[in-house]
Design an enzyme around this catalytic site. Structure first.
Site, short mmCIF file in Angstrom:
data_model
loop_
_atom_site.label_atom_id
_atom_site.label_comp_id
_atom_site.label_asym_id
_atom_site.label_seq_id
_atom_site.Cartn_x
_atom_site.Cartn_y
_atom_site.Cartn_z
N TYR B 287 -2.78 3.82 0.29
CA TYR B 287 -2.19 4.71 1.38
C TYR B 287 -2.25 5.85 1.30
O TYR B 287 -2.42 6.72 0.57
CB TYR B 287 -0.18 5.10 1.41
CG TYR B 287 0.15 3.33 1.18
CD1 TYR B 287 1.10 2.89 2.57
CD2 TYR B 287 1.21 3.42 0.44
CE1 TYR B 287 1.31 1.29 2.58
CE2 TYR B 287 1.55 2.24 -0.28
CZ TYR B 287 1.52 1.27 1.11
OH TYR B 287 2.62 0.10 0.88
N HIS B 298 0.47 1.08 6.79
CA HIS B 298 -0.34 -0.15 6.48
C HIS B 298 -1.65 0.32 5.91
O HIS B 298 -1.58 1.68 6.14
CB HIS B 298 -1.06 -0.92 7.51
CG HIS B 298 -1.95 -1.89 7.48
ND1 HIS B 298 -1.85 -3.07 6.66
CD2 HIS B 298 -3.56 -1.86 7.07
CE1 HIS B 298 -2.86 -3.89 6.63
NE2 HIS B 298 -3.67 -3.09 6.82
N LYS B 329 -7.45 -5.55 4.90
CA LYS B 329 -7.74 -4.69 3.47
C LYS B 329 -8.98 -4.09 2.78
O LYS B 329 -9.56 -6.08 3.20
CB LYS B 329 -6.10 -4.93 2.49
CG LYS B 329 -5.16 -4.13 2.52
CD LYS B 329 -3.78 -4.42 1.79
CE LYS B 329 -2.67 -4.36 1.88
NZ LYS B 329 -2.23 -3.85 2.59
#
Lengths: 351, 351
Positions: B287, B298, B329
């Site tokens: 993160y 997210h 991602k």
């Protein structure tokens, strides 16, 4: 309420039977009190229901936790899972496996446990033979087998393990009367005949067109069609290759060829269409039926072949299942054995 | 048009320069004609533009294809990628890497190639050192590095390889003045103090609450906080553990501990928050900022640590990237080197 560690159990005074067993199904009633596992005892201590003595001293929570961690292998892992299940309202009992879990609305004495839960750390490799033994034990008594995997940050992922039913609609004959030449190039096989190329691709979803006239086949597809007498395979020097010679060359290119090939054959014989699962990191994606290569349906399964002495690295298994589920597929492992191919289906479940 | 195989090239008569080079940028003009690579020649033969002779005989397409397969290592792989790119309208030239590709609207002589394309079979392991060398070569001349991976059924997946910019907002001090005891249990660490537990979790998103009063920390988190002087870690016998002793015990539990730990430290020092990526089969999810554990944003990256002598099994890499991309991602590999941690970002691209 007072309790005492006795060996690897905790004995609570007699009135605990009414308070904890009758109202929550903790422990097993004994003539001299209620016997708890260390996991149950630490949970009740956390909820400030009991005070636990050890060697004549009352332990604080940290002291009890450390003592339990020393006395009980994998204590923290199992405590984390036990606490999680209890807090979500399940009645949980120790069993031959780590835990037996009762379905919501049921409890010991009312109905049977529905699930056998096996707790594992993500770090410890999981031998396939252990998994198969556990699955057989659960199936024997008609329980659902659940794996609870605890990661390094103590998050739990639950998986169910079961046997899939793989059945397809692609029955023979998919390639009437074809007998055609093909060449084994460096690591794939090409069919040069236009009609045969089209029939194999259109009817059986074999291979991939090199162009509109020629078809490329993978090694497992080639071996299957060679065995069925559909192909005559030559090497680049135009020497004919029999099944054994072909398999030997293919095994040099791909060490897992023989294992993959036996699974491929079994799947085709079941009437499903296996295609490469490379994009998903698995050996195959599988279709129940492919009416035409222009109307390819959703494939429901990813299949990965593993040998009987396989050890699962759990992060790798986690990734495989997560990816399969993210594309709405089930992750199936195929295990060649002396009696044919065994399949197991492992998927994430919400408890 | 007539052409002839000369060593591992194909020479076409002189008028080919106008027809194929000026109108399509095939080959390299030479005083005695147009020189094609075998790949270019087979492609033009497939399009029925040239007829190729070898040792005095005109070859049919199958004959030419087999001859090229013998003369040129990995011919089929490279032909498949070349044909795919050409048919989607790109001008492609042979280069120091397998191919140089010009951006749409450009061509040799007009602008520079934008991409270096490296072709690989899914079956061949890819040494990390090769990848890093290729990336450095592409970066040196400001090209984009593209990997074209051909699977066993000849499908191509394109990946771009680049260096990510990892930068976060989580700057020190995240845990003012904490110095607290913790216990190294079987394979995780527990902080027993309620205030410290809450501060570490709330401010730095360290660990996971065991319950409302206690915090569980992973091994890499524990080592980091031990090194920063935030934790005093004792074993279950209440003996204090220094960083080296702790690391040694952690390495016995998790063989990759030292590698993972050096990456964890580097990421925290960059101001990002690494948490376990177990559910995604990677070491970490990352993160950029976590304002509070109740508002977790997210995570944009999955990070997996690999040693410099790593060899990628391409189906495994494919699965990792596919999974990362499916949850929006990027897949990042972290490589500890003598000069710190190198990061590379590999993602699927559409060409």
């Amino acid at each position: 309420m007072r309790a005492e560690i006795v060996k690897d159990r905790v004995l609570v005074e007699k009135k605990a039977i009414n308070e904890f067993y009758n109202n929550g199904y903790y422990g097993r009633p004994k003539p001299n009190g209620l016997e708890l596992t260390l996991i149950e005892a630490v949970y009740l201590a956390y909820r400030e229901k009991i005070e636990v003595e050890h060697e004549g001293k009352v332990l604080d929570f940290a002291g009890l936790f450390k003592a339990a961690s020393i006395l009980h292998p994998s204590f923290e892992l199992k405590y984390i899972v036990y606490k999680d299940l209890r807090e979500r309202g399940f009645y949980v009992q120790p069993g031959v496996t780590d835990f037996r879990v009762y379905p919501r609305g049921s409890h010991p004495g009312k109905g049977a446990a529905k699930q056998f839960v096996y707790v594992r750390s993500e770090r410890a490799p999981m031998p396939l033979r252990d998994l198969l033994r556990s699955l057989a034990a659960a199936e024997n008594v008609r329980k659902q087998m659940i794996l609870a995997i605890v990661d390094e940050e103590s998050d739990i992922t639950f998986y169910d393990v079961k046997r899939p039913r793989l059945k397809g609609e692609m029955k023979e004959p998919l390639y009437p009367d074809i007998n055609v030449d093909a060449t084994f190039l460096e690591d794939r096989v090409v069919v040069w005949d236009e009609d045969a190329s089209n029939t194999l691709f259109e009817n059986g979803f074999y291979g991939k067109p090199l162009d509109s006239q020629r078809l490329q086949l993978s090694l497992v597809e080639s071996r299957y069609l060679l065995e069925k007498g559909v192909l005559n395979i030559n090497n680049r020097q135009n020497e004919s290759l029999e099944v054994d010679a072909f398999s030997k060359m293919a095994s040099e290119i791909e060490p897992e060829f023989n294992m993959k090939s036996s699974v491929y054959t079994d799947l085709r014989d079941k009437g499903v269409v296996p295609k490469t699962g490379f994009k998903f990191g698995s050996h195959f994606r599988v279709y129940s039926q492919v009416e035409s290569p222009t109307k390819i349906p959703h494939s429901e399964y990813l299949i990965h072949s593993i040998p009987l002495d396989h050890e699962f690295a759990l992060p790798v298994m986690s990734r495989a299942i997560r990816l399969a589920n993210s594309v709405r597929k089930r992750m199936i492992y195929a295990i060649p054995t002396d009696d044919g191919i065994d399949y197991i289906d492992i998927g994430r479940v919400k408890m």
